[in-house]
Design a protein around this motif. Structure first.
Motif, PDB file in Angstrom:
ATOM      1  N   CYS A  23      41.686  44.633  28.773  1.00 32.74           N
ATOM      2  CA  CYS A  23      40.571  44.612  27.825  1.00 32.74           C
ATOM      3  C   CYS A  23      40.858  43.619  26.709  1.00 32.74           C
ATOM      4  O   CYS A  23      41.060  43.985  25.537  1.00 32.74           O
ATOM      5  N   ILE A  24      40.940  42.356  27.079  1.00 34.76           N
ATOM      6  CA  ILE A  24      41.241  41.300  26.123  1.00 34.76           C
ATOM      7  C   ILE A  24      39.977  40.477  25.908  1.00 34.76           C
ATOM      8  O   ILE A  24      39.329  40.070  26.860  1.00 34.76           O
ATOM      9  N   ALA A  25      39.625  40.252  24.674  1.00 37.81           N
ATOM     10  CA  ALA A  25      38.418  39.474  24.396  1.00 37.81           C
ATOM     11  C   ALA A  25      38.592  38.048  24.916  1.00 37.81           C
ATOM     12  O   ALA A  25      39.628  37.424  24.713  1.00 37.81           O
ATOM     13  N   ALA A  26      37.572  37.567  25.615  1.00 38.13           N
ATOM     14  CA  ALA A  26      37.636  36.212  26.169  1.00 38.13           C
ATOM     15  C   ALA A  26      37.609  35.185  25.046  1.00 38.13           C
ATOM     16  O   ALA A  26      36.935  35.366  24.030  1.00 38.13           O
ATOM     17  N   GLN A  27      38.349  34.112  25.231  1.00 41.89           N
ATOM     18  CA  GLN A  27      38.360  33.039  24.252  1.00 41.89           C
ATOM     19  C   GLN A  27      38.355  31.709  24.978  1.00 41.89           C
ATOM     20  O   GLN A  27      38.644  31.626  26.170  1.00 41.89           O
ATOM     21  N   ALA A  28      37.991  30.665  24.253  1.00 43.28           N
ATOM     22  CA  ALA A  28      37.970  29.334  24.846  1.00 43.28           C
ATOM     23  C   ALA A  28      39.364  28.974  25.349  1.00 43.28           C
ATOM     24  O   ALA A  28      40.379  29.363  24.763  1.00 43.28           O
ATOM     25  N   ALA A  29      39.403  28.246  26.445  1.00 44.90           N
ATOM     26  CA  ALA A  29      40.678  27.883  27.043  1.00 44.90           C
ATOM     27  C   ALA A  29      41.450  26.901  26.161  1.00 44.90           C
ATOM     28  O   ALA A  29      40.861  26.153  25.377  1.00 44.90           O
ATOM     29  N   THR A  30      42.755  26.918  26.310  1.00 48.75           N
ATOM     30  CA  THR A  30      43.629  25.938  25.662  1.00 48.75           C
ATOM     31  C   THR A  30      44.403  25.217  26.758  1.00 48.75           C
ATOM     32  O   THR A  30      45.003  25.861  27.625  1.00 48.75           O
ATOM     33  N   ILE A  31      44.366  23.885  26.732  1.00 52.84           N
ATOM     34  CA  ILE A  31      45.069  23.089  27.741  1.00 52.84           C
ATOM     35  C   ILE A  31      46.145  22.261  27.060  1.00 52.84           C
ATOM     36  O   ILE A  31      45.870  21.509  26.121  1.00 52.84           O
ATOM     37  N   THR A  32      47.365  22.421  27.523  1.00 53.26           N
ATOM     38  CA  THR A  32      48.497  21.661  27.013  1.00 53.26           C
ATOM     39  C   THR A  32      48.893  20.603  28.037  1.00 53.26           C
ATOM     40  O   THR A  32      49.032  20.911  29.223  1.00 53.26           O
ATOM     41  N   ILE A  33      49.064  19.368  27.580  1.00 53.03           N
ATOM     42  CA  ILE A  33      49.433  18.260  28.464  1.00 53.03           C
ATOM     43  C   ILE A  33      50.901  17.920  28.247  1.00 53.03           C
ATOM     44  O   ILE A  33      51.311  17.606  27.127  1.00 53.03           O
ATOM     45  N   GLN A  34      51.683  17.973  29.310  1.00 56.50           N
ATOM     46  CA  GLN A  34      53.103  17.638  29.242  1.00 56.50           C
ATOM     47  C   GLN A  34      53.340  16.333  29.991  1.00 56.50           C
ATOM     48  O   GLN A  34      53.178  16.271  31.205  1.00 56.50           O
ATOM     49  N   SER A  35      53.707  15.286  29.280  1.00 56.78           N
ATOM     50  CA  SER A  35      54.017  14.004  29.925  1.00 56.78           C
ATOM     51  C   SER A  35      55.409  14.049  30.542  1.00 56.78           C
ATOM     52  O   SER A  35      56.353  14.543  29.936  1.00 56.78           O
ATOM     53  N   ARG A  36      55.525  13.541  31.752  1.00 58.66           N
ATOM     54  CA  ARG A  36      56.839  13.430  32.392  1.00 58.66           C
ATOM     55  C   ARG A  36      57.241  11.963  32.557  1.00 58.66           C
ATOM     56  O   ARG A  36      58.150  11.642  33.339  1.00 58.66           O
ATOM     57  N   ASP A  37      56.570  11.055  31.843  1.00 59.25           N
ATOM     58  CA  ASP A  37      56.858   9.626  31.941  1.00 59.25           C
ATOM     59  C   ASP A  37      58.084   9.254  31.108  1.00 59.25           C
ATOM     60  O   ASP A  37      58.274   9.764  29.997  1.00 59.25           O
ATOM     61  N   PRO A  38      58.912   8.334  31.599  1.00 59.84           N
ATOM     62  CA  PRO A  38      60.076   7.875  30.822  1.00 59.84           C
ATOM     63  C   PRO A  38      59.653   6.918  29.716  1.00 59.84           C
ATOM     64  O   PRO A  38      58.498   6.471  29.659  1.00 59.84           O
ATOM     65  N   ALA A  39      60.564   6.583  28.854  1.00 55.99           N
ATOM     66  CA  ALA A  39      60.299   5.659  27.749  1.00 55.99           C
ATOM     67  C   ALA A  39      59.803   4.320  28.286  1.00 55.99           C
ATOM     68  O   ALA A  39      60.307   3.793  29.275  1.00 55.99           O
ATOM     69  N   GLY A  40      58.778   3.787  27.626  1.00 58.23           N
ATOM     70  CA  GLY A  40      58.260   2.470  27.965  1.00 58.23           C
ATOM     71  C   GLY A  40      57.353   2.425  29.168  1.00 58.23           C
ATOM     72  O   GLY A  40      56.905   1.344  29.583  1.00 58.23           O
ATOM     73  N   PHE A  41      57.019   3.592  29.749  1.00 60.95           N
ATOM     74  CA  PHE A  41      56.247   3.631  30.998  1.00 60.95           C
ATOM     75  C   PHE A  41      55.102   4.630  30.881  1.00 60.95           C
ATOM     76  O   PHE A  41      55.205   5.627  30.173  1.00 60.95           O
ATOM     77  N   GLY A  42      53.994   4.359  31.583  1.00 67.69           N
ATOM     78  CA  GLY A  42      52.899   5.315  31.662  1.00 67.69           C
ATOM     79  C   GLY A  42      52.295   5.643  30.312  1.00 67.69           C
ATOM     80  O   GLY A  42      51.724   4.783  29.632  1.00 67.69           O
ATOM     81  N   PHE A  43      52.446   6.884  29.885  1.00 67.61           N
ATOM     82  CA  PHE A  43      51.940   7.284  28.570  1.00 67.61           C
ATOM     83  C   PHE A  43      52.723   6.656  27.430  1.00 67.61           C
ATOM     84  O   PHE A  43      52.267   6.674  26.279  1.00 67.61           O
ATOM     85  N   ASN A  44      53.881   6.124  27.731  1.00 65.69           N
ATOM     86  CA  ASN A  44      54.731   5.522  26.700  1.00 65.69           C
ATOM     87  C   ASN A  44      54.731   3.996  26.779  1.00 65.69           C
ATOM     88  O   ASN A  44      55.587   3.351  26.158  1.00 65.69           O
ATOM     89  N   ASP A  45      53.787   3.435  27.518  1.00 66.48           N
ATOM     90  CA  ASP A  45      53.710   1.979  27.652  1.00 66.48           C
ATOM     91  C   ASP A  45      53.282   1.367  26.316  1.00 66.48           C
ATOM     92  O   ASP A  45      52.202   1.665  25.809  1.00 66.48           O
ATOM     93  N   PRO A  46      54.112   0.492  25.726  1.00 66.10           N
ATOM     94  CA  PRO A  46      53.800  -0.045  24.389  1.00 66.10           C
ATOM     95  C   PRO A  46      52.912  -1.284  24.408  1.00 66.10           C
ATOM     96  O   PRO A  46      52.666  -1.869  23.345  1.00 66.10           O
ATOM     97  N   THR A  47      52.405  -1.684  25.571  1.00 70.96           N
ATOM     98  CA  THR A  47      51.594  -2.893  25.653  1.00 70.96           C
ATOM     99  C   THR A  47      50.414  -2.811  24.682  1.00 70.96           C
ATOM    100  O   THR A  47      49.629  -1.869  24.740  1.00 70.96           O
ATOM    101  N   PRO A  48      50.258  -3.796  23.771  1.00 74.94           N
ATOM    102  CA  PRO A  48      49.133  -3.758  22.823  1.00 74.94           C
ATOM    103  C   PRO A  48      47.795  -3.946  23.548  1.00 74.94           C
ATOM    104  O   PRO A  48      47.673  -4.780  24.449  1.00 74.94           O
ATOM    105  N   VAL A  49      46.802  -3.147  23.168  1.00 76.53           N
ATOM    106  CA  VAL A  49      45.448  -3.275  23.708  1.00 76.53           C
ATOM    107  C   VAL A  49      44.452  -3.083  22.578  1.00 76.53           C
ATOM    108  O   VAL A  49      44.754  -2.462  21.552  1.00 76.53           O
ATOM    109  N   ALA A  50      43.250  -3.597  22.784  1.00 75.74           N
ATOM    110  CA  ALA A  50      42.189  -3.427  21.792  1.00 75.74           C
ATOM    111  C   ALA A  50      41.444  -2.122  22.055  1.00 75.74           C
ATOM    112  O   ALA A  50      41.276  -1.720  23.211  1.00 75.74           O
ATOM    113  N   PRO A  51      41.011  -1.412  21.022  1.00 78.61           N
ATOM    114  CA  PRO A  51      40.187  -0.218  21.222  1.00 78.61           C
ATOM    115  C   PRO A  51      38.984  -0.530  22.101  1.00 78.61           C
ATOM    116  O   PRO A  51      38.428  -1.624  22.040  1.00 78.61           O
TER     117      PRO A  51
END
Length: 495
Positions: A23-51
């Motif tokens: 009997c737990i009141a329903a609430q909006a979901a929470t999603i946590t994102i865990q990156s498994r990319d190493p330094a300088g790659f994927g989510f950590n790619d430092p390549t400059p880009v324009a918005p």
């Protein structure tokens, strides 16, 4: 999605031996994102880009994560769960060539059965199982050393997309506004893949055999395996059975029964009212009777109209050195044959957009693409420079049209051969992508597409739906009616 490389070692079983508060009141979901990319790659790619397109990131890695967060926020607003949904995310070098590529994949990393609140002896994807149980079922289980064995969803996307040897020129578009042009809309692609991870998948059935995973999660078995929560809502109109009540052999046949497998969940059937009438191609000419045909519009080029003339149909002659029909620039004879007309071009050897662009360059005003195997054809791909409409029909229908074009020629005059003219129409009594009872259809092409068959909406749906096997250019980032049917199906299975 993850089905083709299903890791049985990732499956878990839990038997409820302790009471859990439900009997737990329903609430909006929470999603946590865990990156498994190493330094300088994927989510950590430092390549400059324009918005771009509302994405304010100034490095490539930051823009990629911004899209993940934006899409996760969409799912959070549409789902309810008291248990945090954990996603392991990474960028990898996936399969690709200069003309094709695996964009990415995702799926439930763990599946569960016999937990508090579940249907007895039924497999559920992890995030949904946690929601129903009201607790994180993997809590306290040691990680296997991978760092992600206890996550709910695992995703991976192609870090090389758009490079010369990986779908050259078609990189991921990282804007949030949908204006992808000739690029691949990453937000829509990720929204789709997370949908699989949340449960839009048959998950525990091997579609090539119909086998289910056993209760221990150790193997696919021909008999005695447990059904997934999906199977209650899968009804084969030919066998007149739900998958829940089929043998393995019957499920295997149903997975390759084109336009035969319907989804019966109440939320999805109600939502299917958004589907449009079935688009039709009517053709007329002397010398033969030509049946009215259903078609699927290509994902590139202008939308096919619902009425009006497509044009006079014509055929192509084989060209020396070509790898497949329509794959090379048209020679003088084919250019003369298609100028101002609509060629019928068979599938095969090169991308649909290449065939249509070659026809357009030769002066064609439209293209009819015919399958080279049984089953419906939805021509996918992207090319912002294609300006003529094109549609996909079945192999048998393509042969009928080509025969009709040949039969009409003797009925012409000295100045002009007899011709077959095609026009557009709509059958408003039948929903595109639904069965005769208005129930949305699952994707079951005659040739099994591992990882795609059964776990998607059928390609005949109109408008295009997020959970079809291709990411179409007209998709929005909505998961619910009046734009989409993803959320209704997730609600059917327990969300």
């Amino acid at each position: 999605m993850r089905t083709p490389s299903f890791s049985l070692t990732a499956v878990r079983t839990v038997l409820a031996t302790a009471s859990i508060l439900t009997c737990i009141a329903a609430q909006a979901a929470t999603i946590t994102i865990q990156s498994r990319d190493p330094a300088g790659f994927g989510f950590n790619d430092p390549t400059p880009v324009a918005p771009v397109g509302g994405n304010t990131g100034t490095t490539l890695g930051q823009q990629r994560m911004n899209v993940y967060r934006h899409v996760a926020d969409i799912w959070e607003r549409n789902l309810q769960s008291n248990v945090t949904i954990t996603v392991s995310a990474g960028w990898e070098a996936l399969n690709c060539t200069a003309t094709s590529a695996t964009l990415g994949s995702a799926g439930a990393w763990n599946i569960w059965n016999n937990f508090p609140g579940s249907k007895k002896n039924t497999w559920y994807p992890a995030a949904l199982a946690n929601k129903i149980a009201g607790v994180n079922l993997t809590a306290g289980i040691p990680d296997d050393g991978s760092g992600y064995s206890n996550v709910d969803i695992k995703t991976q996307f192609n870090v090389n997309l758009g490079q010369p040897n990986c779908l050259a020129g078609s990189s991921f578009y990282l804007g949030l506004d949908g204006n992808a042009g000739g690029q691949v809309n990453f937000a829509a692609t990720l929204l789709h893949e997370l949908g699989h991870g949340l449960g839009f998948s048959v998950v525990s059935v091997q579609t090539s055999t119909g086998f289910r995973i056993n209760a221990e999660g150790s193997a696919y078995v021909s008999e005695g395996g447990l059904p997934s929560v999906w199977e209650e809502f899968m009804y084969d109109n030919t066998a007149r059975k739900r998958w829940l009540n089929m043998t393995s052999a019957e499920r295997r046949v149903s997975a390759i029964n084109p336009l035969g497998l319907a989804w019966t969940g109440a939320n999805s059937v109600a939502g299917a009212s958004i589907l449009r009438g079935t688009p039709l191609l009517k053709s007329a000419g002397p010398g033969s009777t030509i049946p009215t045909m259903e078609f699927n519009a290509s994902s590139f080029g202008p939308a096919a109209p619902t009425s009006g003339k497509l044009g006079v149909l014509t055929t192509l002659a084989p060209q020396a050195g070509e790898i497949g029909p329509g794959c090379s620039p048209f020679d003088a004879a084919n250019t003369a044959a298609v100028r101002g007309k609509v060629p019928i071009i068979n599938r095969g050897a090169c991308a649909f957009a290449v065939k249509v662009k070659n026809a357009q360059n030769a002066g064609a005003i439209g293209v009819v693409l015919a399958n080279n195997a049984p089953g419906a054809l939805v021509p996918g791909g992207t090319d912002a420079t294609v300006t003529i409409p094109s549609v996909g029909i079945t192999q048998a229908e393509g042969e009928l049209l080509k025969a009709a074009v040949a039969a009409a020629k003797p009925y012409g005059s000295r100045a002009q051969a007899g011709a077959v003219t095609a026009t557009f129409a709509v059958d408003n009594t039948r929903k595109a992508g639904a069965d005769a009872l208005g129930r949305p259809l699952l994707y079951t092409p005659a040739t099994l597409a591992p990882g795609s068959s059964v776990s998607h909406w059928d390609v005949t749906a109109s408008p295009n739906l997020l959970m079809e096997p291709s990411i179409n250019s007209d998709l929005t980032l909505s998961v619910s009616p009046p734009q989409d049917l993803t959320l209704p199906l997730l609600k059917d299975i327990g969300w």
